[in-house]
Design an enzyme around this catalytic site. Structure first.
Site, PDB file in Angstrom:
ATOM      1  CG  HIS A  29      -1.776   1.201   1.348  1.00  0.00           C
ATOM      2  ND1 HIS A  29      -3.070   1.245   0.871  1.00  0.00           N
ATOM      3  CD2 HIS A  29      -1.540   2.436   1.890  1.00  0.00           C
ATOM      4  CE1 HIS A  29      -3.589   2.445   1.105  1.00  0.00           C
ATOM      5  NE2 HIS A  29      -2.679   3.185   1.730  1.00  0.00           N
ATOM      6  CD  GLU A  30       1.642   3.644   3.690  1.00  0.00           C
ATOM      7  OE1 GLU A  30       1.915   4.698   3.071  1.00  0.00           O
ATOM      8  OE2 GLU A  30       0.615   3.521   4.369  1.00  0.00           O
ATOM      9  CG  HIS A  33       0.368   6.151  -0.726  1.00  0.00           C
ATOM     10  ND1 HIS A  33      -0.718   6.597  -1.443  1.00  0.00           N
ATOM     11  CD2 HIS A  33      -0.138   5.573   0.405  1.00  0.00           C
ATOM     12  CE1 HIS A  33      -1.829   6.310  -0.789  1.00  0.00           C
ATOM     13  NE2 HIS A  33      -1.508   5.681   0.337  1.00  0.00           N
TER      14      HIS A  33
END
Length: 382
Positions: A29-30, A33
């Site tokens: 997920h990170e 980003h």
């Protein structure tokens, strides 16, 4: 020694699988980003896996501090100019920067770039699930159980609708059915919804109409309200077959599987918002750790399958239009695009506080559910 052995067993059996599953999902997920943000020209100050005290770190040649923290319950990417890992802008710090330095901050980017960077996290979660499911179906194939009715519950919805033992379900609402599991998925998601079944009875086609009863049952993730029809399969070995897939076909099957989890999770979140679903179904870290440990006993593929399901759930949760979550940031960007200017700092601050309260409330309810369930298990064992 017995105490040390018990602690070691707890770590190996439950904590290690939990940390593996959650860390994989959070890291991806990170990373979404991070990669899109960096591609958009945003400077990244820190990439943290976990919260709290730092265990280890290194700094890459672009100045990003990669840190491993003590509490493996999440993570964050801190862009240049952010006040914290939730991408709240440090307005004073940004104002004090030179024009060149300010150009590398998250706040200085265009709306499309900021939106792409924020949306990349949940999208990465969905991509992870697709990749896991594709690998599973390509390597392992899929077990298929013939959708034949072997047992009818007396007085159940299926019996009342006219089902007979031996009926072979071929379609539901015109959708072709190839396995008992596929039929179960449609039925469980259709509590109190009338369905039209096409069946073969002694080789002859028969049309039946039945409404699954909405009922609460216990699952690995806690109580869940699902549709019950009142039929089952004996699971006899001769009724099972193995379906294998080419890589493209496995990817297509993975898309179907991902969409199923998205629709079920989205349906629950929507039902929770309108009061149709119970908040008792929410699970927190304790339950995830317990399930991870139990699933890990069955091997690597069941554990990685759990990671895919959790990845989808976290991706969807982050898309909720709640400030602090990714969906809240996207909501702010949409408002900014419509107004032609950003929301005031005060409005954003109040939104941030609401988001904090919302997320904290979810965590409190989920943790309460976990503790209450574990307490009941302990009392029953006692």
């Amino acid at each position: 020694m017995p105490l040390l052995e018990s602690i070691w067993t707890l770590i190996v059996t439950y904590l290690a699988p939990f940390v593996f599953v959650l860390s994989l999902v959070v890291f991806v997920h990170e990373l979404g980003h991070f990669l899109v943000g960096r591609a958009c020209g945003i400077k990244v100050d820190a990439f943290s896996l976990g919260f709290g005290p730092e265990i280890a770190h290194f700094t890459d040649r672009w100045g990003t501090r990669w840190r491993l923290a003590l509490l493996p319950l999440g993570g964050y990417v801190k862009f240049h100019g952010d006040a914290n890992g939730a991408s709240a802008t440090d307005h004073e710090a940004v104002a004090a920067m030179s024009a060149q330095e300010r150009a590398g901050t998250f706040a200085a980017q265009s709306i499309p770039r900021r939106a792409a960077t924020v949306a990349a996290g949940p999208i990465a979660n969905f991509i992870l699930a697709l990749a896991i499911f594709t690998g599973m179906f390509y390597v392992q194939g899929r077990d298929v159980l013939i959708p034949r009715v072997d047992t009818l519950i007396e007085g159940g919805r299926a019996a009342l609708a006219g089902f007979h033992k031996g009926d072979l379900v071929t379609a539901i609402d015109g959708r072709k059915i190839e396995s008992f599991g596929e039929m179960q998925r449609i039925v469980t998601a259709s509590g109190d919804v009338t369905l039209k079944f096409s069946v073969l009875r002694d080789g002859a086609p028969v049309e039946l109409t039945a409404t699954p009863e909405r009922r609460e049952i216990k699952t690995a993730f806690g109580p869940e309200r699902i549709g019950i029809l009142g039929i089952s399969s004996s699971g006899a070995s001769e009724n099972w077959s193995k379906k294998y897939f080419s890589l493209p076909a496995a990817a297509v099957e993975a898309g179907h599987e991902t969409w199923y989890v998205i629709s079920r999770t989205g349906s629950y979140l929507g039902g929770l918002a309108v009061g149709r679903e119970s908040p008792q179904q929410l699970s927190g870290p304790l339950r995830i750790a317990e399930v991870s440990g139990e699933v890990a006993k069955s091997g690597f593929w069941p554990l990685i399958n759990l990671a895919a399901i959790l990845s989808i759930s976290i991706g969807l949760l982050n898309l909720l239009p709640v400030p602090l979550l990714d969906g809240g940031h996207l909501l702010y960007f949409a408002a900014e695009a419509l107004r032609g200017r950003a929301l005031t700092e005060q409005v954003q601050e109040w939104g941030f506080r609401f988001g904090m309260a919302f997320v904290a409330g979810l965590m409190i309810v989920a943790t309460y559910n976990d503790v209450a369930r574990l307490t009941m298990q302990w009392l029953n064992l006692g």
